[in-house]
Design a protein around this motif. Structure first.
Motif, PDB file in Angstrom:
ATOM      1  N   GLY A 262      13.549 -50.668 -53.274  1.00 21.14           N
ATOM      2  CA  GLY A 262      13.302 -50.705 -51.782  1.00 21.14           C
ATOM      3  C   GLY A 262      11.833 -50.590 -51.322  1.00 21.14           C
ATOM      4  N   PHE A 263      10.814 -50.714 -52.323  1.00 23.39           N
ATOM      5  CA  PHE A 263       9.503 -50.571 -51.730  1.00 23.39           C
ATOM      6  C   PHE A 263       8.877 -51.789 -51.766  1.00 23.39           C
ATOM      7  N   GLY A 264       9.149 -52.816 -52.551  1.00 20.24           N
ATOM      8  CA  GLY A 264       8.413 -54.039 -52.791  1.00 20.24           C
ATOM      9  C   GLY A 264       8.100 -54.689 -51.365  1.00 20.24           C
ATOM     10  N   LEU A 265       9.080 -55.310 -50.679  1.00 25.42           N
ATOM     11  CA  LEU A 265       8.945 -55.849 -49.561  1.00 25.42           C
ATOM     12  C   LEU A 265       8.309 -55.013 -48.422  1.00 25.42           C
ATOM     13  N   HIS A 266       8.795 -53.876 -48.351  1.00 27.34           N
ATOM     14  CA  HIS A 266       7.852 -52.834 -47.221  1.00 27.34           C
ATOM     15  C   HIS A 266       6.524 -52.884 -47.762  1.00 27.34           C
ATOM     16  N   ALA A 267       6.197 -52.640 -48.887  1.00 23.15           N
ATOM     17  CA  ALA A 267       4.685 -52.566 -49.109  1.00 23.15           C
ATOM     18  C   ALA A 267       4.287 -53.979 -49.080  1.00 23.15           C
ATOM     19  N   SER A 268       4.677 -54.953 -49.349  1.00 23.78           N
ATOM     20  CA  SER A 268       4.017 -56.289 -49.009  1.00 23.78           C
ATOM     21  C   SER A 268       3.795 -56.436 -47.493  1.00 23.78           C
ATOM     22  N   ALA A 269       4.811 -56.122 -46.699  1.00 26.17           N
ATOM     23  CA  ALA A 269       4.704 -56.101 -45.293  1.00 26.17           C
ATOM     24  C   ALA A 269       3.433 -55.340 -44.721  1.00 26.17           C
ATOM     25  N   LEU A 270       3.085 -54.133 -45.188  1.00 25.64           N
ATOM     26  CA  LEU A 270       2.011 -53.293 -44.845  1.00 25.64           C
ATOM     27  C   LEU A 270       0.814 -53.958 -45.377  1.00 25.64           C
ATOM     28  N   VAL A 271       0.791 -54.408 -46.519  1.00 24.00           N
ATOM     29  CA  VAL A 271      -0.229 -55.037 -47.135  1.00 24.00           C
ATOM     30  C   VAL A 271      -0.649 -56.497 -46.030  1.00 24.00           C
ATOM     31  N   ALA A 272       0.339 -57.091 -45.707  1.00 22.08           N
ATOM     32  CA  ALA A 272      -0.024 -58.503 -45.055  1.00 22.08           C
ATOM     33  C   ALA A 272      -0.273 -57.658 -43.671  1.00 22.08           C
ATOM     34  N   ARG A 273       0.211 -56.904 -42.945  1.00 20.53           N
ATOM     35  CA  ARG A 273      -0.362 -56.436 -41.747  1.00 20.53           C
ATOM     36  C   ARG A 273      -1.863 -55.700 -41.620  1.00 20.53           C
ATOM     37  N   ALA A 274      -2.161 -54.911 -42.931  1.00 20.08           N
ATOM     38  CA  ALA A 274      -3.590 -54.529 -43.150  1.00 20.08           C
ATOM     39  C   ALA A 274      -4.409 -55.914 -43.388  1.00 20.08           C
ATOM     40  N   MET A 275      -4.126 -56.949 -43.703  1.00 20.59           N
ATOM     41  CA  MET A 275      -4.832 -58.113 -43.712  1.00 20.59           C
ATOM     42  C   MET A 275      -4.777 -59.086 -42.444  1.00 20.59           C
ATOM     43  N   GLY A 276      -4.207 -58.375 -41.339  1.00 27.30           N
ATOM     44  CA  GLY A 276      -4.254 -58.907 -39.982  1.00 27.30           C
ATOM     45  C   GLY A 276      -3.303 -60.141 -39.848  1.00 27.30           C
ATOM     46  N   GLY A 277      -2.212 -60.237 -40.856  1.00 27.19           N
ATOM     47  CA  GLY A 277      -1.203 -61.221 -40.980  1.00 27.19           C
ATOM     48  C   GLY A 277       0.244 -60.585 -40.811  1.00 27.19           C
ATOM     49  N   THR A 278       1.020 -61.550 -41.163  1.00 30.06           N
ATOM     50  CA  THR A 278       2.575 -61.367 -41.080  1.00 30.06           C
ATOM     51  C   THR A 278       3.262 -61.611 -42.172  1.00 30.06           C
TER      52      THR A 278
END
Length: 438
Positions: A397-413
């Protein structure tokens, strides 16, 4: 004479009707006095004139002269009574009323001063209470600001830890894919090496050794052996057939060796991919996004033919972009891993995995991972990005959560779409597009 008398009468009437109760500076009384004096002077003049012109009438005039002081006295008495009744009495009453008014005013003023003092004391107490409240509010604000700063620092630290964990999770995902691919290649390599060992063990070298021993035994008379001995005469034919068999075996062994070399080269390529993405960096660089997606496909789905997954590529040609390719690869690998799992859970045939790369706007880039797997319930489309939530057996249960955080850090969604269970899913990653040429 009559006008003067009329003026005196008129002045007297005005004095009686006047509202002015003052004896001084009263124009009506002054006019009355002036008119009376003029009337008296006119009477004196008239008396003298009568004395000169009408001797016979002196007696009558003498009587009139004697009556004149009496009339004047009566008039003065009348005027005094009028002044006393209309002026002095109202003036005295006015003075008494003024005294009473001054007393009431003094009492009212004292009451007003008392109330002002009470109100001033109340305002002073209210101001003091307000100051205490302001000080308490100021202390509360300072405490709140301190807590907000501490909470903000904790959130920054937690976000940094989350990003680091996301980076580690991404590297773990890459390493897992690499190990999986290398494991598959090692299995193929093991199979090929086993076949090679089996073919080598099956080589027909024993008859060749026996023929060599035979020739060694007949080396003293080889010509006679080949001419007179049946075994010697059959050796050339035997050597020809043996050479053909050895040539065929050599071809098969070379093909197995080629397969081994191919598997080793594939392992080398996968390791090179992993090494090219293993460097931890947070710097943007010039990236070919289509090449990154191809690398991700080679790492995540290396054997799509054997797994029955049909790869549908829709990679629009884009200019090189400035971004962190490690973050993009981390998100895509996670999404590809989830798509592979969804396709595996679906079972059956016609397993399709779509990869799309497009530029919906001048300043945006979009990457989509589409599968026709088990799908996602509508109630879970937002929960799947929560930390610790997973629908996979054995998932963390960490992969999508981490991916969303990384996307937000890139200024994306990063968003998920699905028409429901059994109808596949689409994950869309969008982030700012900055051409490398700029």
């Amino acid at each position: 004479m009559e006008p003067l008398w009329a003026e005196v009468r008129t002045s007297a009437v005005r004095v009686l009707r006047s509202d002015n109760q003052s004896l001084r500076n009263n124009p009506d009384i002054e006019r009355f006095q002036t008119a009376s004096q003029r009337l008296a002077e006119a009477l004196v003049t008239l008396d003298a004139d009568i004395r000169q012109r009408a001797g016979p009438d002196l007696r009558w005039l003498g009587q009139a002269q004697r009556a004149l002081p009496v009339g004047t006295v009566a008039l003065m008495l009348l005027l005094g009574a009028f002044v006393y009744r209309r002026i002095l009495l109202p003036f005295d009453a006015s003075m008494k009323d003024l005294a009473r008014s001054e007393g009431a005013l003094r009492v009212a003023r004292d009451e007003l001063e008392r109330r002002v003092e009470e109100r001033t004391a109340e305002l002073s107490a209210a101001n003091a209470e307000l100051e205490r409240q302001e000080q308490a509010l100021r202390r509360s604000n300072e405490e709140l600001e301190r807590r907000v700063e501490e909470r903000t620092a904790e959130l920054r630290e937690a976000q940094q830890r989350s990003l680091e964990l996301a980076r580690q999770a991404g590297m773990t995902e890459i390493a897992s894919n690499v190990l999986h691919n290398v494991g598959n290649m090692l299995n193929n390599l093991n199979t090929a090496s086993a076949m090679l060992a089996e073919r080598l063990r099956a080589l027909r070298v024993d008859p060749l050794l026996k023929a060599a021993e035979m020739l060694e035994a007949q080396k003293a008379d080889l010509a006679g052996f080949f001419s007179n001995d049946e075994r010697g005469r059959r050796l050339p034919e035997y050597f020809g057939k043996l050479g053909q068999n050895l040539a065929a075996e050599r071809t098969e062994l070379l093909s197995l060796v080629g397969a081994l070399e191919g598997h080793v080269a594939h392992i080398r390529a996968v390791v090179d991919f992993q090494q090219s993405y293993a460097t931890v960096t947070n710097l943007d660089e010039s990236v070919d996004l289509a090449a990154v997606l191809e690398d991700a496909l080679r790492m995540a789905v290396p054997s799509s033919g054997r797994s029955g997954v049909i790869i549908d590529r829709g990679l629009s040609p884009l200019p090189r972009a400035l971004c962190d390719k490690h973050k993009v690869l981390q998100i895509v690998l996670n999404l590809l891993g989830n798509a592979k799992w969804a396709l595996g859970e679906r079972g059956g045939e016609d397993k399709r995995l779509g990869v799309r790369l497009a530029r919906p706007a001048e300043d945006r880039v979009r990457i989509q991972i589409i599968d026709n797997g088990v799908g996602i319930d509508a109630a879970l489309l937002t929960r799947i990005f929560q930390h610790g939530f997973t629908t996979r057996r054995g998932g963390h249960g960490f992969g999508l959560h981490a991916s969303a955080l990384v996307a937000r850090a890139m200024g994306g969604t990063l968003v998920a779409e699905s028409e429901g269970p059994g109808r596949g899913a689409t994950f869309t990653l969008e982030f700012p597009f900055r051409p490398a040429e700029a």
